[in-house]
Design an enzyme around this catalytic site. Structure first.
Site, PDB file in Angstrom:
ATOM      1  N   ASP A  47     -49.739  55.208  86.641  1.00  0.00           N
ATOM      2  CA  ASP A  47     -49.736  56.610  86.213  1.00  0.00           C
ATOM      3  C   ASP A  47     -51.071  56.891  85.553  1.00  0.00           C
ATOM      4  O   ASP A  47     -51.383  56.317  84.509  1.00  0.00           O
ATOM      5  CB  ASP A  47     -48.601  56.864  85.218  1.00  0.00           C
ATOM      6  CG  ASP A  47     -47.224  56.810  85.872  1.00  0.00           C
ATOM      7  OD1 ASP A  47     -47.149  56.966  87.097  1.00  0.00           O
ATOM      8  OD2 ASP A  47     -46.240  56.601  85.145  1.00  0.00           O
ATOM      9  N   ASP A  97     -38.299  63.308  91.570  1.00  0.00           N
ATOM     10  CA  ASP A  97     -38.042  62.972  90.162  1.00  0.00           C
ATOM     11  C   ASP A  97     -36.739  63.649  89.765  1.00  0.00           C
ATOM     12  O   ASP A  97     -36.686  64.872  89.610  1.00  0.00           O
ATOM     13  CB  ASP A  97     -39.184  63.468  89.275  1.00  0.00           C
ATOM     14  CG  ASP A  97     -40.515  62.803  89.615  1.00  0.00           C
ATOM     15  OD1 ASP A  97     -40.498  61.713  90.213  1.00  0.00           O
ATOM     16  OD2 ASP A  97     -41.569  63.385  89.289  1.00  0.00           O
TER      17      ASP A  97
END
Length: 274
Positions: free
Chosen positions: A11, A134
């Site tokens: 990330d 997500d």
């Protein structure tokens, strides 16, 4: 039997010069983890099957993704690279591919414009188009709350799973299970499935979420969110039809190497590439 893939996830926060790798909990509580290409090279040398880069602020900040990071990484890493964040069209994807990526992952842009999935699959092939989902649990307290949704039994009670966008900052009302079927039909070649509830918690993958989606679609599903120990990866492969397990914290902070995780899985009968 096809080998199960172990995929470290980076990330990336590009708010600082050249970028940095970070890790959060439930998409919040961010802490530093390292330099993107240095971590990627380490994971490549440890035996990663693929590496995923997610620019966690690109969509929220409405800017392009991390081309310079991918260019530098591709000079020293020779496994497939998947890049997500800030890809809003064919030209954005082309820039990332030209930088050295093998696949692009789209989430926010796909939910806002589902036709983008068709376009990317048509231009670059389904194998290069990954849709990231997500999803967050929504407990169903009455039949009315679950109307029109795919309701799944979990230890906490019946629930459905809602898709989020902009790095978990906004929720869409879209059912993740139904959306998974749609993206497959539009030409996506793979789904990167992250549980918002489990992200960064190291409590294990969301098995009901992963199970229902991996059984619903015929394309590969990458399980993501919650890995803290090799046992969690073994569990998600044993209990669901996930094709790959994505993890971050377990690798970033030196708890385990990818080689150690693969050896653990091999001893328990999970086919992996050593």
């Amino acid at each position: 039997m096809l080998c199960k893939r172990i995929i470290p996830c980076l990330d990336c926060d590009l708010a600082v010069p050249m970028g940095r790798v970070v890790k959060g909990i439930e998409f919040k509580q961010i802490r530093y983890a390292g330099v993107p290409w240095e971590l990627a090279r380490r994971y490549y040398e440890e035996g990663a099957d693929e590496i995923v880069f997610l620019d966690i602020t690109a969509s929220h900040e409405r800017r392009e993704t991390m081309v310079h990071v991918i260019e530098r990484t591709s000079e020293m890493v020779f496994v497939p690279l998947t890049v997500g964040g800030g890809i809003r069209g064919v030209e954005d994807a082309r820039k990332v591919f030209n930088a050295g990526a093998d696949k692009v992952a789209i989430n926010t842009a796909a939910l806002l414009d589902p036709d983008l999935i068709n376009e990317l699959a048509r231009h670059f092939g389904s194998q290069a188009c990954v849709v990231a989902i997500d999803a967050k649990r929504r407990i169903v307290g009455s039949p009315q709350e679950g109307e029109g949704k795919v309701v799944v039994d979990t230890p906490e009670g019946p629930c459905w799973f809602e898709c989020s966008i902009y790095g978990g900052r906004e929720f869409t009302g879209v059912d993740a299970v139904q959306w998974a079927s749609e993206v497959e039909g539009r030409g996506a070649g793979e789904i990167l499935l992250t549980s918002v509830d489990r992200d960064g918690t190291t409590e294990g993958y969301d098995l009901p979420l992963t199970k229902v989606i991996s059984e619903r679609v015929d394309i590969p599903v990458i399980a993501s969110g919650g890995c803290g120990f090799p046992e969690h990866i073994h569990e998600v492969f044993k209990e669901t039809q996930a094709s790959a397990a994505l993890a971050a914290s377990i690798f970033h902070y030196g708890k385990y190497t990818i080689g150690e995780v693969k050896e653990y899985l091999r001893k328990r009968g999970v086919p992996v590439r050593l």
